[in-house]
Design an enzyme around this catalytic site. Structure first.
Site, PDB file in Angstrom:
ATOM      1  N   ASP A  51       0.875  11.899   0.682  1.00  0.00           N
ATOM      2  CA  ASP A  51       1.727  10.769   0.289  1.00  0.00           C
ATOM      3  C   ASP A  51       2.104   9.949   1.526  1.00  0.00           C
ATOM      4  O   ASP A  51       2.807  10.432   2.404  1.00  0.00           O
ATOM      5  CB  ASP A  51       3.016  11.302  -0.365  1.00  0.00           C
ATOM      6  CG  ASP A  51       3.914  10.175  -0.853  1.00  0.00           C
ATOM      7  OD1 ASP A  51       3.657   9.656  -1.950  1.00  0.00           O
ATOM      8  OD2 ASP A  51       4.858   9.802  -0.124  1.00  0.00           O
ATOM      9  N   TYR A  56       5.628   3.480   6.271  1.00  0.00           N
ATOM     10  CA  TYR A  56       5.697   4.622   7.199  1.00  0.00           C
ATOM     11  C   TYR A  56       4.894   4.347   8.480  1.00  0.00           C
ATOM     12  O   TYR A  56       4.983   5.118   9.435  1.00  0.00           O
ATOM     13  CB  TYR A  56       5.169   5.914   6.548  1.00  0.00           C
ATOM     14  CG  TYR A  56       5.869   6.339   5.283  1.00  0.00           C
ATOM     15  CD1 TYR A  56       7.090   5.777   4.894  1.00  0.00           C
ATOM     16  CD2 TYR A  56       5.319   7.315   4.451  1.00  0.00           C
ATOM     17  CE1 TYR A  56       7.717   6.167   3.717  1.00  0.00           C
ATOM     18  CE2 TYR A  56       5.948   7.708   3.280  1.00  0.00           C
ATOM     19  CZ  TYR A  56       7.137   7.123   2.915  1.00  0.00           C
ATOM     20  OH  TYR A  56       7.754   7.512   1.743  1.00  0.00           O
ATOM     21  N   LYS A  81       2.021   2.969  -0.676  1.00  0.00           N
ATOM     22  CA  LYS A  81       3.050   2.181  -1.373  1.00  0.00           C
ATOM     23  C   LYS A  81       3.191   0.790  -0.779  1.00  0.00           C
ATOM     24  O   LYS A  81       3.007   0.607   0.435  1.00  0.00           O
ATOM     25  CB  LYS A  81       4.417   2.900  -1.285  1.00  0.00           C
ATOM     26  CG  LYS A  81       4.349   4.383  -1.586  1.00  0.00           C
ATOM     27  CD  LYS A  81       5.708   5.058  -1.564  1.00  0.00           C
ATOM     28  CE  LYS A  81       5.562   6.572  -1.597  1.00  0.00           C
ATOM     29  NZ  LYS A  81       5.448   7.220  -0.294  1.00  0.00           N
ATOM     30  N   HIS A 112       7.239   0.605  -3.811  1.00  0.00           N
ATOM     31  CA  HIS A 112       8.081   1.575  -3.095  1.00  0.00           C
ATOM     32  C   HIS A 112       9.552   1.524  -3.538  1.00  0.00           C
ATOM     33  O   HIS A 112      10.200   2.551  -3.708  1.00  0.00           O
ATOM     34  CB  HIS A 112       7.957   1.305  -1.589  1.00  0.00           C
ATOM     35  CG  HIS A 112       8.269   2.480  -0.729  1.00  0.00           C
ATOM     36  ND1 HIS A 112       7.678   2.678   0.493  1.00  0.00           N
ATOM     37  CD2 HIS A 112       9.115   3.520  -0.887  1.00  0.00           C
ATOM     38  CE1 HIS A 112       8.148   3.788   1.029  1.00  0.00           C
ATOM     39  NE2 HIS A 112       9.023   4.311   0.222  1.00  0.00           N
TER      40      HIS A 112
END
Ligand SMILES: NC(=O)c1ccc[n+]([C@@H]2O[C@H](COP(=O)([O-])OP(=O)(O)OC[C@H]3O[C@@H](n4cnc5c(N)ncnc54)[C@H](OP(=O)(O)O)[C@@H]3O)[C@@H](O)[C@H]2O)c1
Length: 293
Positions: A51, A56, A81, A112
């Protein structure tokens, strides 16, 4: 002593796509090389689900980690996302994610947060609706470049609004939400079950530094079974029928987090009721998102 086994549970999404129950979380795997190593170690040791998210800033390392694991791309379930700042440019942002991951499709693409923010001021736009964002994501699903699509951090109210739009004809496959024994969200859970939307449980250990492993009820159940509190929390999530996304950048923890067991009904119920004693705890609560709405 309870027997731990490497978890191989797979759930089926509402479009028939299979999803491994445990996925490696990669938020805050931000130190150079950390997400690459974590992804590679995870897959080499049996994970088949990673994931990540554009936000990120480690999609490149995750993609490289998948490759370097030697396991074929089509055997690994990759989620990424759409970040809040990209709601007005979904198609481009998605292509950028594919490029960073160096793949030609993702297994799951999520909105997200149900919030579109201005990349400059970082404040939510008031001329934009998350339903419009989802409609763009829906186009990606129809193009085949995302095998499934879904949402994250959506409340019942937001899902009702989304699903009542006449142009929304792909029901989200998942809602990725914070979920652990201290945040069971009964109403949302029931609603999602009714709609056939699978829960993906994030922050299953209580997020940064895994505070929930220190809880006395969790520890007692762990001790009784001769396992770690982490195993208790991850096993509980799967027994509850949710995907679970433990994050670690530590090799030994990554490997251990795949080991699960079946809780007795008594222990399972004790965890379901933990919030009655210790209260509800939410760890992810950014100021620009409203969980009451
Ligand atoms: N959709 C969203 O808005 C959203 C929000 C939050 C999270 N997520 C996803 O869910 C994933 C998991 O959530 P999270 O990262 O917030 O937190 P988490 O998985 O609940 O906890 C991560 C923390 O637990 C530690 N840890 C991991 N395994 C451990 C073990 N066996 N023993 C002791 N400590 C252990 C990690 O340390 P080390 O890494 O140092 O080993 C890290 O500090 C994220 O990484 C992300 O993929 C999504």
């Amino acid at each position: 002593m309870t027997k731990l086994t490497k978890n191989t549970t797979v759930f089926t999404l509402n479009n028939g796509v299979k999803i491994p129950a445990i996925g490696l979380g990669t938020w805050q795997a931000s130190e150079k090389g950390a997400a690459h190593n974590a992804t590679k170690v995870a897959i080499e040791n049996g994970y088949r689900h990673i994931d990540t998210a554009a936000g990120y800033q480690n999609e490149g390392e995750v993609g490289q980690g998948v490759k370097d694991s030697g396991v074929p791309r089509d055997e690994v379930f990759i989620t990424t996302k759409l970040t809040n700042e990209d709601h007005k440019r979904v198609a481009q942002a998605f292509e950028e994610s594919l490029k960073k991951l160096d793949v030609d499709y993702v297994d799951l693409y999520l909105v997200h947060w149900p919030v579109s923010t201005d990349p400059v001021s970082k404040k939510p736009f008031d001329d934009w609706d998350f339903v419009d964002t989802y409609k763009e994501v829906q186009k990606i699903y129809k193009s085949g470049k995302a095998k499934s699509i879904g949402v994250s951090n959506f409340t019942v109210k937001k899902l009702e609004k989304l699903l009542s739009d006449p142009e929304v004809d792909v029901i989200p496959a998942v809602n990725q939400i914070e979920a652990h024994p201290f945040l069971i969200q009964p109403e949302l859970t029931e609603y999602l079950k009714k709609k056939g939307i699978l829960i993906e449980a994030y922050s299953p250990l209580g997020s940064t530094n895994a505070p929930l492993v220190k809880n006395e009820v969790v520890s007692k159940i762990a001790e009784k079974n001769g396992v770690t509190p982490t195993s208790v929390l991850i096993s509980w999530a799967i027994q509850r029928g949710t995907v679970v996304l433990p994050k670690s950048v530590t090799d030994s923890r990554i490997i251990a987090n795949l080991d699960t067991f079946t809780l007795t009904t008594e222990d399972f119920e004790a965890l379901n009721k933990i919030n009655e004693t210790f209260g509800t705890k939410r760890f992810a609560n950014p100021p620009w998102n409203n969980f009451d709405d």
